[in-house]
Design an enzyme around this catalytic site. Structure first.
Site, mmCIF file in Angstrom:
data_model
loop_
_atom_site.group_PDB
_atom_site.id
_atom_site.type_symbol
_atom_site.label_atom_id
_atom_site.label_comp_id
_atom_site.label_asym_id
_atom_site.label_seq_id
_atom_site.Cartn_x
_atom_site.Cartn_y
_atom_site.Cartn_z
ATOM 1 C CE LYS A 80 -1.854 2.843 2.746
ATOM 2 N NZ LYS A 80 -1.747 4.032 1.875
ATOM 3 N N GLY A 115 7.082 4.931 7.920
ATOM 4 C CA GLY A 115 6.226 6.111 8.043
ATOM 5 C C GLY A 115 6.424 6.745 9.396
ATOM 6 C CB SER A 116 4.492 9.290 11.155
ATOM 7 O OG SER A 116 3.233 8.668 11.213
ATOM 8 C CB THR A 117 6.813 7.865 15.725
ATOM 9 O OG1 THR A 117 8.166 7.888 15.261
ATOM 10 C CG2 THR A 117 6.783 7.218 17.096
ATOM 11 N N GLY A 161 3.158 4.029 13.118
ATOM 12 C CA GLY A 161 3.829 2.787 13.509
ATOM 13 C C GLY A 161 3.171 2.170 14.736
ATOM 14 C CD GLU A 215 13.545 0.774 9.123
ATOM 15 O OE1 GLU A 215 14.091 1.789 9.569
ATOM 16 O OE2 GLU A 215 14.003 -0.364 9.269
ATOM 17 C CB CYS A 236 13.290 8.749 7.659
ATOM 18 S SG CYS A 236 14.475 7.772 6.758
ATOM 19 C CD GLU A 244 10.032 12.727 11.344
ATOM 20 O OE1 GLU A 244 8.863 12.334 11.451
ATOM 21 O OE2 GLU A 244 10.934 12.047 10.834
#
Ligand code: NAD
Length: 491
Positions: A184, A237-239, A242, A260, A295, A394
């Protein structure tokens, strides 16, 4: 010959890719907005749980029926190498597609994204027949084997910042290990992944091994993670996302996850560097590349006082010397921000940091002189403290914060971020200092006297703390796409 091209000339392969076919149905559509000029140029179909289920079930059947997981690994490797060659042969087409539908300027897409994508598939193909199981040390009348097997169907969910490259890291490792994948891509950069899936068929990879579903995270991504036939999830992607994916995995079958995630990586610069200009090049490159939407962006400069003034002077010069423009013009060297919403987020963090007492040495606002595309001024923020938003959060934009230090211990302590540990740069002429900093900074990757990845894909990448779990690239990524069966034979 110039690499510039007319964006209207590029076909956008719009749809899901299931069992070797482009499927355009969906429960809804999302407007696809071209980042360089913010024009809506397509309506992306959104897959709901039923369409996702069709893709996953198809992949599951294909992985078994085609023999992809059971064929001689060198045959699988040969097909993946052919795929890599086809990606290179279609380089111009893929590069233009990537440039039109992401933030990647055409020159960068041709120089990096396309060749690196081909190379990642080739890199993982090489593991297919060179990484086997193990024979265990048992008593002599037993034989103990540890056999590596593919999981079956792996879900790969990718972000928008390097669409081709990110999918090659995940699909490459999963496919080389004998799995089928359902990818995706980000709904903001959906098209180049579909073209890759089409090329996989052309290369002779069986239909149903490389599938794509389109849509947003809440509907499509979540349904994909929760499907019972998904045996492993690989996410970048973002934390925050995740964490949602880990929750979905826990609630739907405790599937292993590779995550990641975000970063807030330091650039630790000691006063004994040999060449200020060279280090300034590494520091500015690490935060301006792809408009800071990387990232591992080196977003926190931590500089020893003795070299602070010349370093800031060299950086300010570089931050002012940029070439923003549409991604389809060869002269463009500075990328747009992916969306207006993301640019407003960047600006909000900068504004809150300025209100908290920081100073904008350079930039500090959206670009006034561009009236199309969301371009943000390269920004250097000084007079910051560790608790200010631009130091803590971030940003994912071209924003560098500057903190200075006196002693080595002070510098290493500042480099350690309370939440993130993705990467770090250390710049010094003293080997001992470099090694102490390398040991002292909790980060998944430490670059010394350079910054950023090379084509050495043998070096894995992944974060500590909230920057993630597991690794992409390297042998580790290949092995993470296999499960290991223990066999004990008595004779
Ligand atoms: P994002 O988390 O918003 O989205 C990433 C992907 O996840 C998209 O495809 C999105 O549709 C999907 N998604 C969103 N919610 C989901 C859900 N609940 N379930 C399943 N899927 C869902 O990230 P982004 O904005 O696309 O990318 C930027 C982020 O990615 C930054 O934080 C950046 O640091 C990170 N990133 C990390 C690495 C790394 O190697 N560590 C590399 C690139 C980007």
């Amino acid at each position: 010959m110039s690499l510039s091209f007319d964006p209207a000339s590029v076909r956008l392969p719009n749809g899901h890719f299931i069992g070797g076919e482009l499927v355009s149905e969906g429960v809804d559509t999302l407007p696809f907005v071209r980042p360089s000029d913010e024009r809506v140029v397509a309506d992306l179909p959104v897959a709901d749980a039923a369409i996702v289920a069709r893709a996953v079930e198809n992949a599951h059947r294909a992985q078994r029926a085609s023999g992809w997981g059971t064929m001689a690994p060198r045959d699988r490797a040969r097909l993946l190498r052919r795929f890599a060659e086809l990606i290179e042969a279609k380089g111009e087409e893929l590069g233009r597609l990537e440039a039109v539908s992401s933030t990647r300027p055409i020159t960068a897409a041709m120089a990096y994204d396309v060749p690196a994508t081909a190379e990642a598939f080739r890199f993982f193909a090489e593991y297919a027949d060179k990484s086997g199981g193990e024979v265990a040390a048992t008593r002599a009348d037993h034989l103990g084997l540890i056999i590596a097997e593919p999981y079956g169907v792996v879900a790969a969910i990718t972000p928008w910042n390097f669409p081709l490259s990110m999918v090659s890291w995940k699909a490459g490792a999963a496919m080389a290990a004998g799995n089928a994948v359902v990818v995706k891509p980000s709904e903001m950069t959906p098209f180049s992944t579909v073209r890759l899936a089409e090329l996989a068929i052309e290369a002779g990879i069986p239909a149903g091994i490389f599938n794509v579903v389109q849509g947003d995270g809440q509907r499509t991504g979540d349904a994909l993670c929760r499907h019972p036939l998904i045996a492993k999830i690989s996410f970048t992607g973002s934390t925050a996302t995740g964490a949602a994916i880990m929750r979905a995995s826990a609630e739907s079958g405790t599937k292993p996850v590779t995550l990641e995630l975000g970063g807030k990586s330091p650039q630790l610069v000691f006063a004994d560097i040999a060449d200020v200009e060279r280090t300034a090049g590494h520091v500015s490159g690490s935060i301006l590349y792809n408009g800071g939407q990387v990232c591992v962006a080196g977003s926190r400069l931590i500089v020893q006082r003795g070299v602070e003034a010349p370093m800031l002077e060299a950086l300010a010069r570089r931050f002012r010397d940029i070439r923003p423009g549409p991604t389809w013009e060869a002269e463009t060297g500075f990328a747009p921000i992916i969306s207006r919403r993301q640019m407003e987020r960047v600006d909000d963090i900068v504004r809150r940091t300025l209100e908290a007492g920081a100073t904008a040495l350079v930039g500090g606002a959206p670009m006034a002189y561009r009236n199309e595309g969301a371009f943000y001024q390269p920004t250097i923020l000084t007079d910051v403290t560790p608790d200010m938003p631009a130091v803590r959060e971030e940003v994912f934009g071209p924003v560098l914060t500057v903190q200075s230090f006196e002693t080595e211990a002070e510098g290493i302590a500042l480099a350690d971020h309370p939440d993130y540990g993705l990467a770090a740069g250390v710049h010094t002429g003293d080997l001992g200092k470099a090694m102490r900093a390398m040991r002292g900074i909790p980060a998944g990757t430490v670059w010394i006297n350079r910054y950023g990845r090379t084509a050495d894909f043998a070096i894995p990448t992944g974060g500590f703390k909230r920057s993630g779990i597991g690794k992409d690239l390297g042998r580790a990524a290949f092995e993470a796409n296999q499960r290991h069966k223990s066999v004990l034979i008595e004779f």
